[in-house]
Design a protein around this motif. Structure first.
Motif, PDB file in Angstrom:
ATOM      1  N   ALA A 179      -1.364  -5.236   9.116  1.00 56.48           N
ATOM      2  CA  ALA A 179      -0.306  -4.225   9.017  1.00 56.48           C
ATOM      3  C   ALA A 179       1.062  -4.890   8.896  1.00 56.48           C
ATOM      4  CB  ALA A 179      -0.364  -3.306  10.236  1.00 56.48           C
ATOM      5  N   ALA A 180       1.240  -6.027   9.580  1.00 55.49           N
ATOM      6  CA  ALA A 180       2.530  -6.719   9.561  1.00 55.49           C
ATOM      7  C   ALA A 180       2.854  -7.293   8.187  1.00 55.49           C
ATOM      8  CB  ALA A 180       2.542  -7.827  10.605  1.00 55.49           C
ATOM      9  N   ASN A 181       1.825  -7.607   7.391  1.00 55.43           N
ATOM     10  CA  ASN A 181       2.047  -8.236   6.091  1.00 55.43           C
ATOM     11  C   ASN A 181       1.809  -7.296   4.914  1.00 55.43           C
ATOM     12  OD1 ASN A 181       2.791 -10.822   7.006  1.00 55.43           O
ATOM     13  ND2 ASN A 181       0.653 -11.363   7.349  1.00 55.43           N
ATOM     14  N   ALA A 182       1.594  -6.018   5.190  1.00 59.52           N
ATOM     15  CA  ALA A 182       1.322  -5.067   4.106  1.00 59.52           C
ATOM     16  C   ALA A 182       2.481  -4.987   3.123  1.00 59.52           C
ATOM     17  CB  ALA A 182       1.023  -3.691   4.689  1.00 59.52           C
ATOM     18  N   GLU A 183       3.708  -5.103   3.623  1.00 58.86           N
ATOM     19  CA  GLU A 183       4.865  -5.008   2.747  1.00 58.86           C
ATOM     20  C   GLU A 183       4.898  -6.150   1.738  1.00 58.86           C
ATOM     21  OE1 GLU A 183       7.987  -3.913   0.667  1.00 58.86           O
ATOM     22  OE2 GLU A 183       6.883  -2.661   2.091  1.00 58.86           O
ATOM     23  N   VAL A 184       4.383  -7.340   2.121  1.00 58.08           N
ATOM     24  CA  VAL A 184       4.323  -8.457   1.178  1.00 58.08           C
ATOM     25  C   VAL A 184       3.447  -8.081  -0.015  1.00 58.08           C
ATOM     26  CG1 VAL A 184       3.582 -10.848   0.855  1.00 58.08           C
ATOM     27  CG2 VAL A 184       4.695 -10.158   2.990  1.00 58.08           C
ATOM     28  N   VAL A 185       2.299  -7.456   0.253  1.00 61.21           N
ATOM     29  CA  VAL A 185       1.395  -7.051  -0.825  1.00 61.21           C
ATOM     30  C   VAL A 185       2.079  -6.046  -1.739  1.00 61.21           C
ATOM     31  CG1 VAL A 185      -0.834  -5.990  -1.352  1.00 61.21           C
ATOM     32  CG2 VAL A 185      -0.611  -7.499   0.635  1.00 61.21           C
ATOM     33  N   ARG A 186       2.743  -5.060  -1.152  1.00 63.62           N
ATOM     34  CA  ARG A 186       3.417  -4.045  -1.964  1.00 63.62           C
ATOM     35  C   ARG A 186       4.574  -4.634  -2.769  1.00 63.62           C
ATOM     36  NH1 ARG A 186       1.992  -0.712   2.686  1.00 63.62           N
ATOM     37  NH2 ARG A 186       3.903  -1.343   3.779  1.00 63.62           N
ATOM     38  N   ARG A 187       5.297  -5.592  -2.161  1.00 60.06           N
ATOM     39  CA  ARG A 187       6.452  -6.186  -2.834  1.00 60.06           C
ATOM     40  C   ARG A 187       6.059  -6.850  -4.145  1.00 60.06           C
ATOM     41  NH1 ARG A 187       8.610 -11.091   0.208  1.00 60.06           N
ATOM     42  NH2 ARG A 187       8.355  -9.597   1.916  1.00 60.06           N
ATOM     43  N   PHE A 188       4.856  -7.414  -4.190  1.00 54.82           N
ATOM     44  CA  PHE A 188       4.423  -8.128  -5.386  1.00 54.82           C
ATOM     45  C   PHE A 188       3.451  -7.311  -6.235  1.00 54.82           C
ATOM     46  CE2 PHE A 188       5.989 -11.499  -2.611  1.00 54.82           C
ATOM     47  CZ  PHE A 188       6.858 -12.130  -3.492  1.00 54.82           C
ATOM     48  N   GLY A 189       3.488  -5.996  -6.079  1.00 55.96           N
ATOM     49  CA  GLY A 189       2.801  -5.111  -7.014  1.00 55.96           C
ATOM     50  C   GLY A 189       1.412  -4.673  -6.627  1.00 55.96           C
ATOM     51  N   GLY A 190       0.926  -5.042  -5.432  1.00 58.93           N
ATOM     52  CA  GLY A 190      -0.410  -4.654  -5.021  1.00 58.93           C
ATOM     53  C   GLY A 190      -0.424  -3.392  -4.178  1.00 58.93           C
ATOM     54  N   VAL A 191      -1.604  -2.858  -3.968  1.00 59.02           N
ATOM     55  CA  VAL A 191      -1.832  -1.748  -3.052  1.00 59.02           C
ATOM     56  C   VAL A 191      -2.413  -2.341  -1.774  1.00 59.02           C
ATOM     57  CG1 VAL A 191      -3.074   0.418  -2.662  1.00 59.02           C
ATOM     58  CG2 VAL A 191      -2.261  -0.168  -4.969  1.00 59.02           C
ATOM     59  N   ALA A 192      -1.710  -2.205  -0.670  1.00 62.21           N
ATOM     60  CA  ALA A 192      -2.130  -2.851   0.574  1.00 62.21           C
ATOM     61  C   ALA A 192      -3.188  -2.026   1.291  1.00 62.21           C
ATOM     62  CB  ALA A 192      -0.925  -3.063   1.488  1.00 62.21           C
ATOM     63  N   VAL A 193      -4.156  -2.734   1.879  1.00 63.45           N
ATOM     64  CA  VAL A 193      -5.170  -2.106   2.719  1.00 63.45           C
ATOM     65  C   VAL A 193      -5.413  -3.023   3.909  1.00 63.45           C
ATOM     66  CG1 VAL A 193      -7.078  -3.132   1.393  1.00 63.45           C
ATOM     67  CG2 VAL A 193      -7.488  -1.098   2.776  1.00 63.45           C
ATOM     68  N   GLU A 194      -5.477  -2.437   5.094  1.00 63.78           N
ATOM     69  CA  GLU A 194      -5.663  -3.252   6.294  1.00 63.78           C
ATOM     70  C   GLU A 194      -7.130  -3.647   6.441  1.00 63.78           C
ATOM     71  OE1 GLU A 194      -4.303  -3.293  11.011  1.00 63.78           O
ATOM     72  OE2 GLU A 194      -3.948  -1.526   9.756  1.00 63.78           O
ATOM     73  N   TYR A 195      -7.356  -4.923   6.746  1.00 64.19           N
ATOM     74  CA  TYR A 195      -8.733  -5.363   6.950  1.00 64.19           C
ATOM     75  C   TYR A 195      -9.232  -4.888   8.307  1.00 64.19           C
ATOM     76  CZ  TYR A 195      -6.110  -9.241   9.111  1.00 64.19           C
ATOM     77  OH  TYR A 195      -5.235  -9.983   9.862  1.00 64.19           O
ATOM     78  N   GLY A 196     -10.523  -5.078   8.566  1.00 63.78           N
ATOM     79  CA  GLY A 196     -11.118  -4.614   9.816  1.00 63.78           C
ATOM     80  C   GLY A 196     -12.167  -3.545   9.551  1.00 63.78           C
ATOM     81  N   GLU A 197     -12.764  -3.041  10.602  1.00 68.04           N
ATOM     82  CA  GLU A 197     -13.853  -2.082  10.510  1.00 68.04           C
ATOM     83  C   GLU A 197     -13.493  -0.911   9.605  1.00 68.04           C
ATOM     84  OE1 GLU A 197     -16.717   0.590  13.482  1.00 68.04           O
ATOM     85  OE2 GLU A 197     -15.200  -0.767  14.290  1.00 68.04           O
ATOM     86  N   GLY A 198     -14.412  -0.557   8.725  1.00 68.10           N
ATOM     87  CA  GLY A 198     -14.176   0.531   7.781  1.00 68.10           C
ATOM     88  C   GLY A 198     -13.471   0.112   6.507  1.00 68.10           C
ATOM     89  N   LEU A 199     -13.326  -1.191   6.267  1.00 67.60           N
ATOM     90  CA  LEU A 199     -12.591  -1.666   5.102  1.00 67.60           C
ATOM     91  C   LEU A 199     -13.181  -1.131   3.801  1.00 67.60           C
ATOM     92  CD1 LEU A 199     -10.499  -3.439   3.668  1.00 67.60           C
ATOM     93  CD2 LEU A 199     -12.070  -5.381   3.914  1.00 67.60           C
ATOM     94  N   ALA A 200     -14.482  -1.192   3.645  1.00 66.91           N
ATOM     95  CA  ALA A 200     -15.101  -0.764   2.384  1.00 66.91           C
ATOM     96  C   ALA A 200     -14.764   0.695   2.076  1.00 66.91           C
ATOM     97  CB  ALA A 200     -16.611  -0.966   2.438  1.00 66.91           C
ATOM     98  N   ASP A 201     -14.804   1.568   3.087  1.00 70.72           N
ATOM     99  CA  ASP A 201     -14.495   2.983   2.867  1.00 70.72           C
ATOM    100  C   ASP A 201     -13.026   3.170   2.496  1.00 70.72           C
ATOM    101  OD1 ASP A 201     -17.090   3.783   3.365  1.00 70.72           O
ATOM    102  OD2 ASP A 201     -16.737   4.133   5.507  1.00 70.72           O
ATOM    103  N   ARG A 202     -12.137   2.401   3.119  1.00 74.88           N
ATOM    104  CA  ARG A 202     -10.715   2.514   2.776  1.00 74.88           C
ATOM    105  C   ARG A 202     -10.455   2.067   1.341  1.00 74.88           C
ATOM    106  NH1 ARG A 202     -10.476   0.645   8.053  1.00 74.88           N
ATOM    107  NH2 ARG A 202      -9.995  -1.517   7.487  1.00 74.88           N
ATOM    108  N   VAL A 203     -11.159   1.033   0.914  1.00 80.21           N
ATOM    109  CA  VAL A 203     -10.991   0.567  -0.459  1.00 80.21           C
ATOM    110  C   VAL A 203     -11.528   1.606  -1.436  1.00 80.21           C
ATOM    111  CG1 VAL A 203     -11.641  -1.202  -2.133  1.00 80.21           C
ATOM    112  CG2 VAL A 203     -11.011  -1.868   0.197  1.00 80.21           C
TER     113      VAL A 203
END
Length: 321
Positions: A179-203
């Motif tokens: 969550a702390a680094n999600a903004e880095v992903v968005r800044r460079f054009g990506g869609v951020a998703v937090e890792y951890g349990e349930g990752l596949a469903d979030r993707v």
């Protein structure tokens, strides 16, 4: 001799305590070589991982560091660099060298390229190892415009380069991060998703069109398992960190089909060498940037490696001789 230089070497195999700064001779350049006064040295996890495991004691001491930027101070006879003609005083970048943690280095000229004048020395020194790795990951997975790919560890140095190069190619990226680094992903054009349990469903929720390929920069079981779950063709999954998992997979296990790339693999070496000039051109135009988290004096290399090893610095760490 071209003089002496302060150079960091590994005097043994193991942790950071094996690294020592020494004053070493800098040989005059021979045919096909140039000497560079180092202005900045890029730091990468491979620098300390290279000596973390027991190796051949006859190879010690081992000079560390694979990428530098600086100024040419001497040129061997009948020598041109990777980008063409060179003169003393030219600003350059060198990658796939050894001993970059140094104030001066004589290196193979074919690994040296003109530094774009718009590219600062610190960014230049941190560009090519991560950038070439990212480029190869997109290449071996055959990521194409209009596709969506999943990048595990998208806020790290390789991940950030993947984000930028994918955007230039029209590839949509969903990138895992804290969550702390999600903004880095968005800044460079990506869609951020937090890792951890349930990752596949979030993707899945973010990519109803499906995930065409997965690029693993972290090597966790979660990254491998989710990639295999979401990507229809395991041949379109690549890792730079889960080598042991792939090697241990029995025949018939989809994990055995995951692509492994690394600088020591001949095919990786050839590809990465082939894209160095292109990546420097992108960086010179401002289309590929290198976020710098922090710089350190050369004499504090051990402290810098400790930060690189134990934390998520949020960008590249650079040594400044």
């Amino acid at each position: 001799m071209a003089g002496t230089a302060q150079t960091w070497v590994a005097t043994g195999f193991g942790g950071l305590d094996v690294f020592e700064e020494r004053e070493l001779d800098v040989p005059d350049p021979g045919p096909g070589e140039v000497t560079i006064a180092v202005r900045a040295a890029g730091m990468n996890p491979a620098d300390y991982k290279h000596v973390a495991r027991r190796g051949d004691p006859a190879a010690l001491p081992i000079a560390v560091g694979y990428e530098i930027s600086g100024v040419v101070t001497a040129i061997g006879p009948d020598t041109v660099i990777g980008s063409g003609a060179v003169t003393v005083g030219d600003e350059v970048v060198a990658f796939r060298i050894s001993g970059g943690y140094s104030s001066a280095r004589t290196v193979r000229a074919s690994d040296v390229f003109a530094k774009p004048p718009t590219l600062p020395f610190d960014q230049a020194a941190g560009l090519l190892l991560a950038g070439c790795t990212a480029s190869e990951m997109l290449h071996v997975t055959a990521a194409r415009a209009g596709e969506t790919v999943l990048v595990h560890g998208a806020s790290g140095a390789v991940g950030v380069s993947v984000l930028q190069q994918a955007a230039l190619a029209g590839v949509r990226v969903i990138g895992t991060a804290s969550a702390a680094n999600a903004e880095v992903v968005r800044r460079f054009g990506g869609v951020a998703v937090e890792y951890g349990e349930g990752l596949a469903d979030r993707v899945r929720a973010l990519a109803p069109e499906g995930i065409a390929a997965a690029l693993d920069c972290v090597g966790t079981d979660e990254a491998v398992d989710v990639s295999l779950e979401l990507v229809p063709d395991p041949d379109r999954i690549v890792t730079i960190a889960a080598m042991a998992r792939v090697a241990a997979a029995p025949p018939g296990d989809p994990a055995a089909r995951i692509r492994v790339i690394a600088g020591a693999i001949p095919a990786s070496t050839a590809y990465r060498d082939s894209v160095r000039a292109h990546l420097l051109d992108l960086a010179g135009r401002g289309d590929l940037v290198v976020p710098i988290a922090r710089t350190f004096p050369l004499g504090e290399a051990r402290e810098a490696m400790a930060l690189l090893k134990e934390q998520h610095p949020g960008g590249k760490l650079i040594l400044l001789p």
